[in-house]
Design a protein around this motif. Sequence first.
Motif, short mmCIF file in Angstrom:
data_model
loop_
_atom_site.label_atom_id
_atom_site.label_comp_id
_atom_site.label_asym_id
_atom_site.label_seq_id
_atom_site.Cartn_x
_atom_site.Cartn_y
_atom_site.Cartn_z
N LEU A 65 33.30 45.32 40.20
CA LEU A 65 33.70 45.04 41.57
C LEU A 65 35.08 44.42 41.56
O LEU A 65 35.92 44.72 42.40
N PHE A 66 35.32 43.57 40.58
CA PHE A 66 36.63 42.99 40.34
C PHE A 66 36.68 42.52 38.90
O PHE A 66 35.66 42.41 38.25
N TYR A 120 40.38 36.08 47.14
CA TYR A 120 39.92 37.43 47.53
C TYR A 120 38.67 37.82 46.73
O TYR A 120 37.69 38.31 47.29
N GLN A 121 38.68 37.57 45.43
CA GLN A 121 37.52 37.89 44.60
C GLN A 121 36.31 37.07 45.00
O GLN A 121 35.19 37.57 45.00
N ARG A 151 35.71 36.04 48.03
CA ARG A 151 35.21 36.66 49.28
C ARG A 151 34.38 37.90 48.96
O ARG A 151 33.34 38.14 49.58
N LEU A 152 34.84 38.71 48.01
CA LEU A 152 34.07 39.89 47.60
C LEU A 152 32.73 39.47 47.02
O LEU A 152 31.69 40.09 47.32
N ARG A 160 30.41 38.49 49.78
CA ARG A 160 29.92 39.68 50.49
C ARG A 160 28.82 40.36 49.66
O ARG A 160 27.80 40.78 50.20
N ALA A 161 29.04 40.44 48.35
CA ALA A 161 28.02 41.03 47.47
C ALA A 161 26.74 40.22 47.53
O ALA A 161 25.64 40.78 47.62
N CYS A 194 28.01 46.74 45.52
CA CYS A 194 29.38 46.85 45.02
C CYS A 194 30.05 48.11 45.58
O CYS A 194 31.22 48.06 45.98
N ILE A 247 30.99 47.55 49.22
CA ILE A 247 32.16 46.68 49.34
C ILE A 247 33.44 47.44 49.03
O ILE A 247 34.44 47.31 49.75
N VAL A 248 33.42 48.26 47.99
CA VAL A 248 34.60 49.06 47.64
C VAL A 248 34.94 50.01 48.79
O VAL A 248 36.10 50.13 49.19
N ASP A 271 36.42 48.15 51.72
CA ASP A 271 37.79 47.76 51.41
C ASP A 271 38.73 48.95 51.55
O ASP A 271 39.82 48.83 52.11
#
Length: 94
Positions: free
Chosen positions: A23-24, A39-40, A42-43, A46-47, A61, A64-65, A68
């Motif tokens: 995801l990151f 930012y990571q 926040r991701l 969300r996950a 994941c 989310i991608v 984005d």
Amino acid sequence: MGRAAEMLDVTPAFLRSLDNARLFVPQRSSGGHRRYSRYQLRLAQRARDLVDEGTALEAACRIIVLEDQLAEAQRINARLMRDRDSQNPPPPPG
């Protein structure tokens, strides 16, 4: 990683699983510790929200991608529309 996990109320293993799912990719300190950007984080939040709702981690994941990518496409489209409108002003009334 421990502080990030604490902030998000998740386990370090959950954050590692996001890294493994790509995801990151967090930065690494000179000592090898994971460093997360806002930012990571926040991701990751969300996950976590999606997983808490019953979504499988891999699916979360992917969602989310895609979210984005959609947001980026919408920003690009809005910018292109503004540029087009500024280059082609409407004809004067009359």
